[in-house]
Design an enzyme around this catalytic site. Structure first.
Site, PDB file in Angstrom:
ATOM      1  CG  ASP A 155      63.303  28.960  -7.273  1.00 28.16           C
ATOM      2  OD1 ASP A 155      63.368  27.964  -6.548  1.00 28.16           O
ATOM      3  OD2 ASP A 155      62.368  29.143  -8.098  1.00 28.16           O
ATOM      4  CD  GLU A 188      66.264  24.376   1.241  1.00 26.18           C
ATOM      5  OE1 GLU A 188      65.044  24.167   1.432  1.00 26.18           O
ATOM      6  OE2 GLU A 188      67.162  23.596   1.612  1.00 26.18           O
ATOM      7  CD1 TRP A 189      61.423  24.835  -4.113  1.00 24.91           C
ATOM      8  CD2 TRP A 189      63.145  23.569  -4.757  1.00 24.91           C
ATOM      9  NE1 TRP A 189      61.923  25.356  -5.284  1.00 24.91           N
ATOM     10  CE2 TRP A 189      62.969  24.597  -5.701  1.00 24.91           C
ATOM     11  CE3 TRP A 189      64.169  22.627  -4.964  1.00 24.91           C
ATOM     12  CZ2 TRP A 189      63.795  24.732  -6.824  1.00 24.91           C
ATOM     13  CZ3 TRP A 189      64.986  22.763  -6.072  1.00 24.91           C
ATOM     14  CH2 TRP A 189      64.798  23.808  -6.983  1.00 24.91           C
ATOM     15  CG  ASP A 210      56.843  24.798  -6.975  1.00 21.03           C
ATOM     16  OD1 ASP A 210      57.676  25.039  -6.079  1.00 21.03           O
ATOM     17  OD2 ASP A 210      56.984  25.163  -8.155  1.00 21.03           O
TER      18      ASP A 210
HETATM   19  C1  GLA Z   1      60.200  27.122  -8.531  1.00 18.95           C
HETATM   20  C2  GLA Z   1      59.597  27.781  -7.284  1.00 18.95           C
HETATM   21  C3  GLA Z   1      58.257  28.394  -7.654  1.00 18.95           C
HETATM   22  C4  GLA Z   1      58.456  29.435  -8.749  1.00 18.95           C
HETATM   23  C5  GLA Z   1      59.135  28.804  -9.953  1.00 18.95           C
HETATM   24  C6  GLA Z   1      59.576  29.848 -10.968  1.00 18.95           C
HETATM   25  O1  GLA Z   1      59.431  26.044  -8.955  1.00 18.95           O
HETATM   26  O2  GLA Z   1      59.455  26.839  -6.259  1.00 18.95           O
HETATM   27  O3  GLA Z   1      57.660  28.981  -6.511  1.00 18.95           O
HETATM   28  O4  GLA Z   1      59.217  30.485  -8.245  1.00 18.95           O
HETATM   29  O5  GLA Z   1      60.305  28.075  -9.567  1.00 18.95           O
HETATM   30  O6  GLA Z   1      60.233  29.312 -12.070  1.00 18.95           O
END
Ligand code: GLA
Length: 424
Positions: A155, A188-189, A210
């Protein structure tokens, strides 16, 4: 003699350069992820409320419900397993929730024929503010390998502001150095266009923030996949986030749409519901082996969007033995959607159409195939036969099926989608 030496030296230098370049390009050399990974992850349903009993019971449930048999092999813990680092810097599991330690859990998973995954963060603290791996990459990778971990989700919270690419490469090298093949999932979104650098760094990369168990969240993520589908391929996959099938208040049709689209985008298929108490509908959806086969097709090509209006999407892609077309109804009532073989799939001739949710061959069609699709539902069609019409990569149609653009060049697709969907 001297000539011979010079020649050998030249061959040696050339070989050295070739190997160096190949390693530079394919820096992640773990041989994993030739098809997208399948399994379960704790986050979407349980967030921080995890403990070793839950993980063990989930291992048992994966087997009890035959989920392992259809491909769901990875049992992955997300954030909140971590306790503290000791004086030598070694990370330990929380002794409150994981008193037996992580190695014992990995052994349990392996004894059941499953693979075991863990989570860490390219920052000082994880997103749930547990110890992260930044600065401890080598030590943590060695620890994970000694626990016989098979998958690492990595993450991006609480980092030092260094570019993602740099931080994620450090963990890649640390994992490689252990000699243990560990699937490396970059999370890393979609911050720094990971599809451009991550194929040589990780086995998958998150493309967005997310996911939530709501229909708008699923559509929002879907829309952001339009222009990046070409980056998914064997060894490295776009990751539009873990499945929310079976969570929240998603209707059965919404769950089917979500599952089908993620499968056809070649996303990792990581279940996120409480599989100890599955509903009949949810189990039936995630065990649809015809949809799973689209995800696991050895060609490893994602579907592309060929038509998108406010009320429908058509996604089409190649398979090793035909084509797949997904007709998504985004509208609030049932609607008939027409797939035009020439316009949308670029094929003509006699096409055998099979419906992968009805598990039924629909017969041979020549120009098009139409079917009624429920509100927020999807038809997933496998198309056999037909011959290619011309060389364009993708065509894009408007509301009335007027051709907006042919694309001969992938970069044009990106530019076009960027302006069509209001991104720069
Ligand atoms: C981020 C990630 C999620 C999850 C949370 C855990 O938000 O994108 O998928 O892993 O952290 O804290």
């Amino acid at each position: 003699m001297i000539m011979g030496l010079k020649f050998s030296l030249r061959v040696f230098i050339t070989l050295f350069c070739v190997i160096y370049v190949i390693n530079g390009i394919n820096g992640l050399d773990n041989g994993l992820g030739r098809t997208p990974p399948m399994g379960w992850n704790s986050w979407n349903r349980f967030h921080c409320n995890i403990n070793e009993n839950l993980i063990k019971q989930t291992a048992d449930a994966l087997i009890k419900y035959g989920l392992d048999e259809v491909g769901y092999k990875y049992l992955n813990m997300d954030d909140c397993w971590e306790g503290e680092r000791d004086e030598q810097g070694y990370i330990h599991a929380s002794n409150v929730t994981f008193p037996s330690g992580i190695k014992a859990l990995a052994d349990y998973a392996h004894s059941k024929g499953l693979l075991f995954g863990i989570y860490s963060d390219a920052g000082y603290l994880t997103c749930a503010r547990r110890p992260g791996s930044l600065g401890f990459e080598e030590q943590d990778a060695k620890t994970f390998a000694s626990w016989e971990i098979d998958y690492l989700k990595y993450d991006n919270c609480n980092n030092n502001g260094k570019p993602e690419e740099d931080r994620y490469k450090v963990m890649r090298d640390a994992l490689n150095a252990t000699g243990r093949p560990i699937f490396y999932s970059i999370c890393e979104w979609g911050r720094s266009a990971p599809y451009l650098w991550a194929p040589s760094v990780g086995n998958s990369w998150r493309t967005t923030g997310d996911i939530h168990p709501t229909w708008p969240s699923i559509l929002g993520i879907l829309q952001r996949q339009h222009r990046i589908t070409k980056y998914a391929g064997p060894g490295g996959w776009n990751d539009p986030d873990m499945l929310q099938v079976g969570n929240g208040k998603l209707t059965v049709d919404e769950q089917k749409s979500h599952f089908s689209l993620w499968a056809a985008l070649k996303s990792p298929l990581l279940l996120g519901f409480d599989i100890r108490n599955p509903s009949h509908d949810t189990l039936e959806i995630v065990k649809n082996t015809e949809i799973i086969a689209i995800n696991q097709d050895p060609l490893g090509k994602s579907v592309n969007i060929v038509k998108s209006t406010s009320y429908l999407d058509i996604w089409v892609g190649k398979l090793s033995d035909g084509h797949v077309a997904l007709l998504l109804n985004k509208d609030e009532s049932p609607t008939t959607i027409k797939l035009d073989f020439a316009k949308h799939v670029n094929i003509r001739g006699e096409i055998l159409v099979r419906d992968l949710w009805e598990h039924e061959d629909k017969g041979i069609y020549v120009n098009s195939y139409s079917c009624e699709v429920p509100k927020h539902g999807i038809a997933v069609l496998k198309l056999f036969g037909g011959t290619k019409i011309n060389d364009f990569t993708v065509q894009y149609y408007d509301h009335n099926d007027n051709l907006i653009k042919d694309f001969y060049n992938d970069d044009l697709i990106n530019d076009f989608y960027d302006s069509a969907f209001g991104r720069n």
